[in-house]
Design a protein around this motif. Structure first.
Motif, PDB file in Angstrom:
ATOM      1  N   ASN A   7       0.807  -1.209   0.000  1.00 27.81           N
ATOM      2  CA  ASN A   7       0.000   0.000   0.000  1.00 27.81           C
ATOM      3  C   ASN A   7       0.842   1.262   0.000  1.00 27.81           C
ATOM      4  O   ASN A   7       0.324   2.358  -0.099  1.00 27.81           O
ATOM      5  CB  ASN A   7      -0.919   0.013   1.232  1.00 27.81           C
ATOM      6  N   SER A   8       2.185   1.120   0.189  1.00 22.86           N
ATOM      7  CA  SER A   8       3.043   2.288   0.161  1.00 22.86           C
ATOM      8  C   SER A   8       2.962   2.948  -1.201  1.00 22.86           C
ATOM      9  O   SER A   8       2.774   2.292  -2.225  1.00 22.86           O
ATOM     10  CB  SER A   8       4.497   1.884   0.457  1.00 22.86           C
ATOM     11  N   GLY A  19      -4.071  15.869  -6.334  1.00 19.21           N
ATOM     12  CA  GLY A  19      -4.385  15.960  -4.914  1.00 19.21           C
ATOM     13  C   GLY A  19      -5.514  15.057  -4.468  1.00 19.21           C
ATOM     14  O   GLY A  19      -5.596  14.704  -3.292  1.00 19.21           O
ATOM     15  N   ASP A  20      -6.417  14.669  -5.393  1.00 20.22           N
ATOM     16  CA  ASP A  20      -7.530  13.806  -4.992  1.00 20.22           C
ATOM     17  C   ASP A  20      -7.039  12.454  -4.500  1.00 20.22           C
ATOM     18  O   ASP A  20      -7.713  11.789  -3.703  1.00 20.22           O
ATOM     19  CB  ASP A  20      -8.498  13.604  -6.161  1.00 20.22           C
ATOM     20  N   LEU A  21      -5.854  12.043  -4.985  1.00 25.52           N
ATOM     21  CA  LEU A  21      -5.321  10.766  -4.545  1.00 25.52           C
ATOM     22  C   LEU A  21      -4.952  10.805  -3.063  1.00 25.52           C
ATOM     23  O   LEU A  21      -4.983   9.785  -2.369  1.00 25.52           O
ATOM     24  CB  LEU A  21      -4.089  10.396  -5.384  1.00 25.52           C
ATOM     25  N   ILE A  22      -4.613  11.991  -2.556  1.00 27.96           N
ATOM     26  CA  ILE A  22      -4.338  12.142  -1.125  1.00 27.96           C
ATOM     27  C   ILE A  22      -5.587  11.818  -0.319  1.00 27.96           C
ATOM     28  O   ILE A  22      -5.539  11.100   0.684  1.00 27.96           O
ATOM     29  CB  ILE A  22      -3.855  13.573  -0.820  1.00 27.96           C
ATOM     30  N   VAL A  23      -6.720  12.368  -0.768  1.00 32.70           N
ATOM     31  CA  VAL A  23      -7.988  12.107  -0.084  1.00 32.70           C
ATOM     32  C   VAL A  23      -8.324  10.626  -0.139  1.00 32.70           C
ATOM     33  O   VAL A  23      -8.721  10.022   0.867  1.00 32.70           O
ATOM     34  CB  VAL A  23      -9.121  12.945  -0.711  1.00 32.70           C
ATOM     35  N   ASP A  24      -8.148  10.017  -1.313  1.00 34.50           N
ATOM     36  CA  ASP A  24      -8.467   8.587  -1.455  1.00 34.50           C
ATOM     37  C   ASP A  24      -7.566   7.732  -0.573  1.00 34.50           C
ATOM     38  O   ASP A  24      -8.010   6.756   0.039  1.00 34.50           O
ATOM     39  CB  ASP A  24      -8.321   8.159  -2.922  1.00 34.50           C
ATOM     40  N   TRP A  25      -6.291   8.113  -0.497  1.00 37.65           N
ATOM     41  CA  TRP A  25      -5.354   7.334   0.328  1.00 37.65           C
ATOM     42  C   TRP A  25      -5.726   7.436   1.808  1.00 37.65           C
ATOM     43  O   TRP A  25      -5.727   6.430   2.525  1.00 37.65           O
ATOM     44  CB  TRP A  25      -3.929   7.843   0.092  1.00 37.65           C
ATOM     45  N   LEU A  26      -6.035   8.635   2.283  1.00 34.52           N
ATOM     46  CA  LEU A  26      -6.447   8.790   3.680  1.00 34.52           C
ATOM     47  C   LEU A  26      -7.771   8.075   3.950  1.00 34.52           C
ATOM     48  O   LEU A  26      -8.010   7.586   5.050  1.00 34.52           O
ATOM     49  CB  LEU A  26      -6.561  10.267   4.037  1.00 34.52           C
ATOM     50  N   ASN A  27      -8.632   8.034   2.955  1.00 34.31           N
ATOM     51  CA  ASN A  27      -9.899   7.314   3.090  1.00 34.31           C
ATOM     52  C   ASN A  27      -9.634   5.827   3.353  1.00 34.31           C
ATOM     53  O   ASN A  27     -10.299   5.200   4.178  1.00 34.31           O
ATOM     54  CB  ASN A  27     -10.733   7.490   1.824  1.00 34.31           C
ATOM     55  N   HIS A  29      -7.004   4.590   4.793  1.00 32.88           N
ATOM     56  CA  HIS A  29      -6.303   4.411   6.062  1.00 32.88           C
ATOM     57  C   HIS A  29      -6.954   5.210   7.194  1.00 32.88           C
ATOM     58  O   HIS A  29      -6.306   5.528   8.192  1.00 32.88           O
ATOM     59  CB  HIS A  29      -4.836   4.835   5.919  1.00 32.88           C
ATOM     60  N   GLN A  30      -8.240   5.520   7.052  1.00 33.03           N
ATOM     61  CA  GLN A  30      -8.875   6.408   8.031  1.00 33.03           C
ATOM     62  C   GLN A  30      -8.924   5.793   9.427  1.00 33.03           C
ATOM     63  O   GLN A  30      -8.808   6.505  10.427  1.00 33.03           O
ATOM     64  CB  GLN A  30     -10.272   6.803   7.557  1.00 33.03           C
ATOM     65  N   LEU A 226     -17.219  10.159   8.426  1.00 36.21           N
ATOM     66  CA  LEU A 226     -16.032  10.987   8.650  1.00 36.21           C
ATOM     67  C   LEU A 226     -15.499  11.577   7.343  1.00 36.21           C
ATOM     68  O   LEU A 226     -15.388  12.795   7.186  1.00 36.21           O
ATOM     69  CB  LEU A 226     -14.939  10.155   9.332  1.00 36.21           C
ATOM     70  N   MET A 227     -15.165  10.727   6.390  1.00 33.49           N
ATOM     71  CA  MET A 227     -14.545  11.211   5.156  1.00 33.49           C
ATOM     72  C   MET A 227     -15.549  11.960   4.283  1.00 33.49           C
ATOM     73  O   MET A 227     -15.167  12.883   3.551  1.00 33.49           O
ATOM     74  CB  MET A 227     -13.924  10.053   4.387  1.00 33.49           C
ATOM     75  N   GLU A 228     -16.831  11.597   4.364  1.00 31.96           N
ATOM     76  CA  GLU A 228     -17.832  12.338   3.585  1.00 31.96           C
ATOM     77  C   GLU A 228     -17.908  13.787   4.048  1.00 31.96           C
ATOM     78  O   GLU A 228     -17.983  14.716   3.227  1.00 31.96           O
ATOM     79  CB  GLU A 228     -19.214  11.669   3.712  1.00 31.96           C
ATOM     80  N   ASN A 229     -17.881  13.988   5.373  1.00 27.62           N
ATOM     81  CA  ASN A 229     -17.894  15.355   5.909  1.00 27.62           C
ATOM     82  C   ASN A 229     -16.667  16.134   5.464  1.00 27.62           C
ATOM     83  O   ASN A 229     -16.742  17.320   5.114  1.00 27.62           O
ATOM     84  CB  ASN A 229     -17.948  15.319   7.440  1.00 27.62           C
ATOM     85  N   ILE A 230     -15.523  15.477   5.486  1.00 23.28           N
ATOM     86  CA  ILE A 230     -14.279  16.142   5.101  1.00 23.28           C
ATOM     87  C   ILE A 230     -14.307  16.515   3.623  1.00 23.28           C
ATOM     88  O   ILE A 230     -13.888  17.618   3.232  1.00 23.28           O
ATOM     89  CB  ILE A 230     -13.080  15.230   5.413  1.00 23.28           C
ATOM     90  N   LYS A 231     -14.809  15.623   2.789  1.00 24.38           N
ATOM     91  CA  LYS A 231     -14.881  15.919   1.355  1.00 24.38           C
ATOM     92  C   LYS A 231     -15.796  17.107   1.072  1.00 24.38           C
ATOM     93  O   LYS A 231     -15.502  17.929   0.194  1.00 24.38           O
ATOM     94  CB  LYS A 231     -15.370  14.683   0.591  1.00 24.38           C
ATOM     95  N   GLU A 232     -16.887  17.217   1.840  1.00 25.07           N
ATOM     96  CA  GLU A 232     -17.782  18.367   1.664  1.00 25.07           C
ATOM     97  C   GLU A 232     -17.073  19.663   2.056  1.00 25.07           C
ATOM     98  O   GLU A 232     -17.205  20.688   1.373  1.00 25.07           O
ATOM     99  CB  GLU A 232     -19.043  18.183   2.512  1.00 25.07           C
ATOM    100  N   LYS A 233     -16.311  19.636   3.152  1.00 24.15           N
ATOM    101  CA  LYS A 233     -15.566  20.829   3.555  1.00 24.15           C
ATOM    102  C   LYS A 233     -14.514  21.207   2.520  1.00 24.15           C
ATOM    103  O   LYS A 233     -14.273  22.386   2.255  1.00 24.15           O
ATOM    104  CB  LYS A 233     -14.902  20.585   4.915  1.00 24.15           C
TER     105      LYS A 233
END
Length: 690
Positions: A7-8, A19-27, A29-30, A226-233
């Motif tokens: 996963n590295s 930058g969207d890949l950052i969001v997907d990666w954190l999603n 490993h949330q 959690l991640m849905e709220n963050i994506k909206e922000k």
């Protein structure tokens, strides 16, 4: 947990994909990062904010990132930094936290970071040391001291202490990285030393508990959205960013030519500065800094949601970066303040600030004349981390302000912001600043309190603070001073009170038997110290006086026992589901101890694990006046040297195997009032430094 697996992902890949890949990666490993956030914070909303800040910063800094470190290592470093910033005020979290998370809150910041990076996130010691900017040897010291404290706080209550010469080898032994000869030597010693056996087992238990926090994700109640709220922000932030004007308004003071000539004459003669700043500035504290040429007028403005923020000036030195500001509500008669821990983000803080220290806390000032002239204007100051460079431009984003409520106990309580209405928006500033030098004087003065040596080492005169550095010897086994409070500092017959929030631990690599502290006082404008006296106020001590109390079910409860000159009661209450042990002593007059440290032992000789623990306590000031902690009609900062007395401790046990058969007390804490005056001889002056 984040490990170097398939996963590295490389930062080059992230740059290429966007930058969207950052969001997907954190999603993906949330859960791991939510556990990491929970090691610092208990509020799901605050942890969500950490995710949001981390993504914003990573997206912004990614194009400029040139390091070859793994992506997950880089993101974790950002995440932990944000956690540390938000969790500096531990008092906001400790009340609601239990078990291992409450124990983690008691650690020093570097100890906590070392532990969560190594055992919760499972980075190698080399990676964790790199992130903390320390050597691997120093990391091991942080891990060892942190595990010791966790062991004492949650597990054994410090009823055993292994041999000091072998403690440093515990981690290498447990991780199977020891040389064979040293391993054999340690095992031979452990075979005949019960103290080291028990302590090594406790170390292993602590590490195992930390490493298995993933199994407790359900107990943490991670929000499903959690991640849905963050994506909206993130969407709202991007929408606003595209709409806002890139050019920020700056308002400067324009002076007429005749006035400018007058200023020129005044500065040449050295007589006009005081009048000039008294005409153009209202805050008397800021005037003092400007008159000493320690800061400059900036008047940077940003307005949003009907609120205008003006950055009046900034003063930077080795201890802090101090910002003076003014907030005007242009719509209503409301006053707002800024809080560095919440609602403020230094976007380039990683690059320009010293993240190994902490900013000072300045409570809201509603008593001053400048904040009582207008109902819609508040003038205040906020402390940020010190710069790690001589000059920089600070990029600040403010997203939340705190409304100050007058005639309310909530508005006066220390850090009591949770129930106060806040103001959201976005105010951005780029603040140029140059760090001013400090002058350091060496001191060589040693005193004793209760037979314990204390040495005064250094006086530092900086633009925003004057500080005394001192160290306390803790080589004695039967007693120790945990902290020494100073009352005031007198320099050249000028007396300065100690800052109530300015006593801090200093992380120095020195003799292991000495712990170093620093106390802050007001700045010493234009003074060269000659005669220096410091008046002591109080010392917080621990006495290691042990006692074992058998919990005899053949005797009727409540039972009593004597300890430290007091009669203490133990009661036992049972129902179908649990057993509750209650320890109480409400007699405070002439009581030697304020609180004592103890542990319950079950019938098998092991520690009893209470599922619920609660306590009651009162504050008693120097005059003997008692204050209940939930009493609304007092302000803590106005009490005269208050002491914290525990009156009731209760522990609830649900398992039959955990019901305690005895209680072991290891020692107690108390406060000794002092009024000694120590004359400090300044031995030498170290050259001015920035």
């Amino acid at each position: 947990m984040i490990t170097a697996t398939a996963n590295s992902i490389s930062i080059a890949t992230i740059r290429r994909e966007g930058g969207d890949l950052i969001v997907d990666w954190l999603n993906q490993h949330q859960q791991s990062f939510y556990i990491l956030g929970s090691c610092y914070l208990s509020s799901p909303q605050q942890i969500e904010e950490i995710f949001y800040r981390t993504i914003l910063y990573a997206q912004k800094e990614l194009p400029r990132f040139k390091s070859k470190m793994r992506f997950e290592t880089w993101v974790t470093s950002i995440f932990v930094h944000n956690c540390r910033e938000v969790s500096r005020d531990k008092s906001k979290e400790s009340g609601a936290r239990q078990g291992i998370f409450k124990a983690l809150d008691q650690l020093q910041q570097d100890e906590k970071a070392a532990i969560v990076l190594t055992y919760v996130q499972r980075f190698t010691q080399e990676e964790a040391a790199y992130l903390l900017q320390v050597s691997v040897g120093k990391l091991k010291e942080l891990l060892t001291s942190g595990i010791q404290k966790l062991k004492n706080e949650v597990w054994s209550g410090s009823n055993f202490h292994g041999c000091m010469e072998y403690q440093k080898d515990y981690l290498d032994y447990l991780e199977q990285t020891m040389e064979r000869s040293k391993k054999i030597d340690l095992e031979v010693h452990i075979y005949g030393c019960q103290q080291c056996q028990e302590e090594l087992a406790a170390f292993q238990d602590v590490i195992s508990t930390l490493s298995n926090l993933t199994d407790r994700i359900e107990d943490l109640h991670m929000p499903t959205d959690l991640m849905e709220n963050i994506k909206e922000k993130l969407k709202e932030n991007e929408k606003y960013r595209q709409q806002k004007n890139k050019k920020r308004k700056r308002m400067g003071l324009v002076l007429g030519s005749a006035f400018a000539i007058l200023i020129g004459i005044g500065f040449i003669t050295g007589t006009f500065a005081n009048l000039y700043y008294s005409w153009t500035e209202e805050d008397p504290e800021l005037i003092s800094f400007l008159q000493q040429d320690l800061g400059q007028r900036l008047n940077l403005e940003a307005e949003n949601e009907g609120v205008k923020i003006t950055i009046k000036s900034v003063i930077a030195d080795d201890f802090q970066t101090l910002i003076f500001y003014e907030i005007e509500d242009t719509v209503e008669d409301s006053q707002y303040m800024m809080n560095y821990d919440n609602g403020m983000l230094v976007k380039n803080g990683f690059e320009i600030m010293n993240n190994s220290t902490y900013p000072r806390y300045y409570p809201p000032d509603l008593e001053s004349d400048v904040n009582n002239r207008e109902k819609n204007v508040y003038r205040g100051k906020v402390s940020m981390l010190p710069l790690n460079t001589d000059s920089a431009t600070i990029e600040i984003q403010i997203t939340g302000l705190y409304k100050l409520i007058r005639n309310s106990s909530e508005s006066q309580n220390f850090m009591g912001y949770e129930n106060i209405e806040n103001k959201t928006g976005e105010w951005n500033f780029e603040i140029p600043v140059t760090k001013k030098p400090s002058t350091v004087y060496t001191v060589d003065e040693v005193i004793e309190i209760e037979g314990i040596p204390i040495r005064f080492e250094k006086l530092t005169v900086a633009p925003t603070a004057t500080t005394i550095q001192f160290s306390i010897n803790h080589g004695l086994t039967e007693k120790r001073i945990n902290n020494l409070n100073l009352n005031n500092l007198e320099v050249n017959n000028k007396k300065m009170e100690a800052d109530m929030y300015g006593n801090s631990y200093v992380d120095l690599q020195q003799d292991v038997n000495w712990t170093t502290f620093q106390t802050h006082f007001d700045p010493l404008f234009g003074e060269k110290p000659k005669e220096v006296n410091v008046q002591l106020e109080s010392a917080n001590l621990t006495f290691d006086i042990k006692k074992t109390i058998e919990l005899d079910d053949n005797r009727e409860y409540p039972q009593t026992f004597e300890y430290a000159g007091s009669t203490i009661s133990i009661d036992k209450q049972e129902d179908e589901q649990s057993t509750n042990i209650i320890i109480s002593n409400r007699e405070l007059e002439n009581r030697a101890y304020e609180t004592f440290h103890y542990n319950f032992v079950n019938e098998y000789g092991g520690s009893s694990s209470a599922m619920e623990m609660n306590s009651e306590a009162v504050l008693v000031d120097k005059n003997g006046v008692t204050y209940e902690l939930n009493q609304p009609d007092f302000r803590y900062e106005e009490l005269e040297q208050p002491r914290y007395f525990t009156t009731v401790d209760s522990a609830k046990f649900y398992s039959e195997n955990d019901i305690p058969k005895k209680m072991e007390i290891y020692g107690y804490q108390t406060t000794k009032y002092l009024d000694d005056v120590v004359k400090l001889s300044l031995k030498s002056q170290i050259k001015e430094k920035k």
